[in-house]
Write an enzyme that holds these catalytic residues in place. Structure first.
Site, PDB file in Angstrom:
ATOM      1  N   PHE A  33       3.823 -51.633 -34.580  1.00  0.00           N
ATOM      2  CA  PHE A  33       2.725 -51.652 -35.905  1.00  0.00           C
ATOM      3  C   PHE A  33       3.560 -51.297 -36.975  1.00  0.00           C
ATOM      4  O   PHE A  33       4.745 -50.904 -37.027  1.00  0.00           O
ATOM      5  CB  PHE A  33       1.611 -50.740 -35.292  1.00  0.00           C
ATOM      6  CG  PHE A  33       2.251 -49.152 -35.396  1.00  0.00           C
ATOM      7  CD1 PHE A  33       2.920 -48.611 -34.163  1.00  0.00           C
ATOM      8  CD2 PHE A  33       2.155 -48.227 -36.337  1.00  0.00           C
ATOM      9  CE1 PHE A  33       3.374 -47.184 -34.124  1.00  0.00           C
ATOM     10  CE2 PHE A  33       2.827 -47.026 -36.402  1.00  0.00           C
ATOM     11  CZ  PHE A  33       3.132 -46.466 -35.258  1.00  0.00           C
ATOM     12  N   ALA A 154      12.496 -49.555 -33.694  1.00  0.00           N
ATOM     13  CA  ALA A 154      11.349 -50.410 -33.456  1.00  0.00           C
ATOM     14  C   ALA A 154      10.145 -49.609 -33.383  1.00  0.00           C
ATOM     15  O   ALA A 154      10.292 -48.519 -32.951  1.00  0.00           O
ATOM     16  CB  ALA A 154      11.307 -51.482 -32.329  1.00  0.00           C
ATOM     17  N   LYS A 155       8.983 -49.827 -34.485  1.00  0.00           N
ATOM     18  CA  LYS A 155       7.955 -48.802 -34.123  1.00  0.00           C
ATOM     19  C   LYS A 155       6.905 -49.544 -32.950  1.00  0.00           C
ATOM     20  O   LYS A 155       5.882 -49.925 -33.278  1.00  0.00           O
ATOM     21  CB  LYS A 155       7.128 -49.248 -35.640  1.00  0.00           C
ATOM     22  CG  LYS A 155       7.601 -48.381 -36.688  1.00  0.00           C
ATOM     23  CD  LYS A 155       6.944 -48.505 -37.898  1.00  0.00           C
ATOM     24  CE  LYS A 155       5.603 -47.688 -38.013  1.00  0.00           C
ATOM     25  NZ  LYS A 155       5.606 -46.245 -38.096  1.00  0.00           N
ATOM     26  N   VAL A 156       7.342 -48.964 -31.795  1.00  0.00           N
ATOM     27  CA  VAL A 156       6.532 -49.301 -30.648  1.00  0.00           C
ATOM     28  C   VAL A 156       5.592 -48.208 -30.650  1.00  0.00           C
ATOM     29  O   VAL A 156       5.915 -47.086 -30.552  1.00  0.00           O
ATOM     30  CB  VAL A 156       7.846 -49.452 -29.496  1.00  0.00           C
ATOM     31  CG1 VAL A 156       7.072 -49.435 -28.126  1.00  0.00           C
ATOM     32  CG2 VAL A 156       8.539 -50.276 -29.685  1.00  0.00           C
ATOM     33  N   TYR A 160       5.488 -43.367 -29.723  1.00  0.00           N
ATOM     34  CA  TYR A 160       4.875 -42.426 -30.701  1.00  0.00           C
ATOM     35  C   TYR A 160       4.310 -41.241 -29.685  1.00  0.00           C
ATOM     36  O   TYR A 160       3.556 -40.317 -30.250  1.00  0.00           O
ATOM     37  CB  TYR A 160       3.829 -42.951 -31.464  1.00  0.00           C
ATOM     38  CG  TYR A 160       4.612 -43.467 -32.983  1.00  0.00           C
ATOM     39  CD1 TYR A 160       4.849 -42.829 -33.918  1.00  0.00           C
ATOM     40  CD2 TYR A 160       5.267 -44.838 -32.823  1.00  0.00           C
ATOM     41  CE1 TYR A 160       5.594 -43.164 -35.185  1.00  0.00           C
ATOM     42  CE2 TYR A 160       5.933 -45.180 -33.955  1.00  0.00           C
ATOM     43  CZ  TYR A 160       6.196 -44.355 -35.119  1.00  0.00           C
ATOM     44  OH  TYR A 160       6.996 -44.815 -35.911  1.00  0.00           O
TER      45      TYR A 160
END
Ligand code: PMP
Length: 311
Positions: A33, A154-156, A160
């Protein structure tokens, strides 16, 4: 004001953008995202999206990491986003959340042989941290995720979980935000922010190799510090203990803007107030994102058509 979403190729009311409980990304965290700010300038009656293209370029790198293929170019992403923001018509700061994800309704671990989807939603979004007053931080007991576990660049979505555990631990301890360290006990970043310290007028921030997300606010601040304020900025490995003796400390992020850190684990940073360089950088950054600095207009996408000038 009712919000809208871009979902499965079209614009729908936000409450109609729904996925199945079986969706792969919901079960296994196989999504990536972005978070993009729309900053409302009331004087100009204008909403400025900040560095949209850079956010989508990062999204595409995150997609590559998760084997997600989308039928959109950078131009398409920009156009779809702008169109959605315009249709929503908010007149306040907003947060734009693009999300690409493994959309197949299937049980089983993998990132191959699955369908991919893309959505965007928009929510009104004020301050995330108290950037005016400054915040208090704690060193987290959770270590920043390592590149050989989930790539931190990477915004995985699934990654989070680690950041959420760190944030809640900090709040439960009575602090505003967590500072995560690497396995080697060097600074990495906050739960959703990059971190900078300023010592003897020199700004330092951890490098890519210390598990950070390549923050767009981070890059913005580095450029502004060097080019406008003429300061030295170093990207270098920073041992935890430097925090205790530094003059100033601040965090950056799309949600967090530029947020001064006044205290870490009970120790005041500098004299415990907002440092002068942090204050200067913060002022400059807000001017830039709110469309008050013409030389940085290329970072902004104005959303609304300006009212026609009177004849
Ligand atoms: N680190 C993490 C883990 C984040 O989630 C974010 C927010 N995207 C940042 C740093 C700051 O990045 P940016 O300035 O691009 O928002």
């Amino acid at each position: 004001m009712p919000s809208l979403a871009f979902f499965e190729g079209k614009v729908v009311p936000l409450e109609e953008a729904k996925i199945s409980v079986v969706t792969h990304a919901f079960n296994y965290g196989t999504g990536v995202f972005e978070g993009i700010r729309g900053n409302w300038n009331a004087d100009q009656e204008q909403m400025y999206l900040f560095r949209v293209r850079e956010h989508y370029a990062r999204l595409l790198r995150s997609c590559a990491m998760l084997n997600i293929t989308l039928p959109y170019s950078l131009d398409d992403f920009e156009r779809i986003t702008l169109d959605l923001v315009q249709q929503c018509g908010f007149k306040e700061d907003v947060y734009v959340r693009p999300l690409a994800y493994k959309s197949s309704d299937v049980v089983g671990l993998r990132v191959h042989d699955l369908d991919d989807e893309f959505l965007i939603y928009i929510v009104p979004f004020g301050n995330y941290l108290d950037s005016d007053a400054g915040i208090r931080c704690t060193f987290s007991s959770w270590t920043r995720i390592q590149d050989n576990v989930i790539p931190p660049s990477a915004k995985v979505t699934g990654m989070y979980v680690a950041n959420s555990l760190a944030k809640s631990e900090a709040v439960w301890r009575g602090y505003d935000e967590a500072i995560l360290l690497t396995e080697a006990n060097n600074l990495s970043e906050g739960s959703g922010e990059n971190i900078f310290l300023i010592d003897n007028g020199v700004i330092s921030t951890p490098p890519q190799t210390d598990g950070i997300l390549d923050g767009i606010t981070r890059n913005t601040v580095i450029e502004l510090a060097r080019d406008v304020l003429g300061l030295r900025v170093e990207e270098r490995t920073i041992p935890k203990t430097e925090v205790y003796v530094t003059d100033e400390l601040f965090m950056t992020g799309t949600a967090a803007h530029v947020t001064p850190v006044l205290e870490v684990d009970g120790r005041p940073i500098g004299n415990g107030g907002i440092g002068p360089i942090t204050a200067e950088l913060q002022k400059l950054y807000f001017e830039v994102i709110n469309g008050k600095r013409d030389e940085y207009a290329h970072w902004l996408t104005p959303t609304y058509t300006p009212a026609a000038a009177p004849a």
